[in-house]
Write a protein that holds these residues in place. Structure first.
Motif, mmCIF file in Angstrom:
data_model
loop_
_atom_site.group_PDB
_atom_site.id
_atom_site.type_symbol
_atom_site.label_atom_id
_atom_site.label_comp_id
_atom_site.label_asym_id
_atom_site.label_seq_id
_atom_site.Cartn_x
_atom_site.Cartn_y
_atom_site.Cartn_z
ATOM 1 N N UNK A 23 -21.477 -10.458 -0.514
ATOM 2 C CA UNK A 23 -21.479 -10.963 -1.893
ATOM 3 C C UNK A 23 -20.494 -10.160 -2.765
ATOM 4 N N UNK A 24 -19.867 -10.871 -3.715
ATOM 5 C CA UNK A 24 -18.882 -10.253 -4.608
ATOM 6 C C UNK A 24 -19.575 -9.774 -5.876
ATOM 7 N N UNK A 25 -19.062 -8.629 -6.379
ATOM 8 C CA UNK A 25 -19.557 -8.084 -7.644
ATOM 9 C C UNK A 25 -18.772 -8.783 -8.738
ATOM 10 N N UNK A 26 -19.505 -9.365 -9.711
ATOM 11 C CA UNK A 26 -18.816 -10.089 -10.784
ATOM 12 C C UNK A 26 -17.808 -9.179 -11.512
ATOM 13 N N UNK A 27 -16.773 -9.762 -12.026
ATOM 14 C CA UNK A 27 -15.696 -9.156 -12.813
ATOM 15 C C UNK A 27 -14.788 -8.263 -11.955
ATOM 16 N N UNK A 28 -15.321 -7.388 -11.117
ATOM 17 C CA UNK A 28 -14.492 -6.438 -10.365
ATOM 18 C C UNK A 28 -13.874 -7.064 -9.130
ATOM 19 N N UNK A 29 -14.507 -8.028 -8.540
ATOM 20 C CA UNK A 29 -13.990 -8.657 -7.341
ATOM 21 C C UNK A 29 -14.262 -7.837 -6.085
ATOM 22 N N UNK A 30 -15.025 -6.771 -6.192
ATOM 23 C CA UNK A 30 -15.338 -5.931 -5.040
ATOM 24 C C UNK A 30 -16.509 -6.535 -4.275
#
Length: 178
Positions: A23-30
């Motif tokens: 899953x991706x972390x919102x805003x950071x794209x990590x």
């Protein structure tokens, strides 16, 4: 491709799938991955690696330590060599001979300096003695001149006083006759 290479390739592809499906972390794209699962796969890859890879890794780790030790040894040997060379140079016959010759030159220079000092004292003494004699001569001549001048002046004063006395006596005699 042998079985070892297949297992390593499969495990690396599995790691790639974990990252892509994480899953991706919102805003950071990590991406967020399960650390424990990721480390277990890496451990499996390490276990599949042949001993040559492990030995190569150990050699790479040891390389820096060995180079550091070699550098320290080099510095120690360099210092000891310089010290030994200084000692050998100082004890070499040419250096000893140069030191002896230097001492001889110094002694000769000191002797010459002493002779020059004595000579300059004698010269100064001679010059000052001549000057003293010349002053004595000039003083005697000056005193003689002053005596002659004084005698001349004293004679003139005596004559003037005698003339004045005669004039006074004549004036007294003239006053008595009046």
């Amino acid at each position: 491709m042998d079985k070892l290479e297949v297992n390593i390739v499969e495990l690396l592809e599995y790691l790639q799938d974990i990252i892509e499906s994480a899953p991706k972390v919102p805003i950071t794209g990590k991406s967020m991955v399960d650390k424990k699962e990721f480390n277990e796969v890496i451990d499996q890859i390490i276990n599949y690696l042949p001993d040559q890879f492990k030995k190569a890794q150990w050699v790479m780790n040891e390389k820096d330590r060995i180079l550091g030790d070699a550098q320290k040894e080099y510095e120690t040997v360099k210092k000891e060599t310089v010290k030994m060379m200084k000692h050998n140079v100082e004890n070499h016959d040419i250096v000893k001979e140069a030191k002896i010759r230097g001492a001889e030159i110094l002694a000769l220079a000191q002797r010459d300096a002493k002779a020059i000092r004595i000579g300059s004292r004698e010269y100064s003494n001679e010059i000052l003695s001549e000057l003293d004699k010349e002053l004595e001569d000039k003083k005697s001549k000056l005193i003689q001149l002053m005596q002659k001048s004084f005698e001349v002046v004293a004679k003139e004063i005596d004559e003037n006083m005698s003339n004045a006395s005669i004039t006074i006596k004549e004036n007294i005699a003239e006053l008595r006759n009046m």
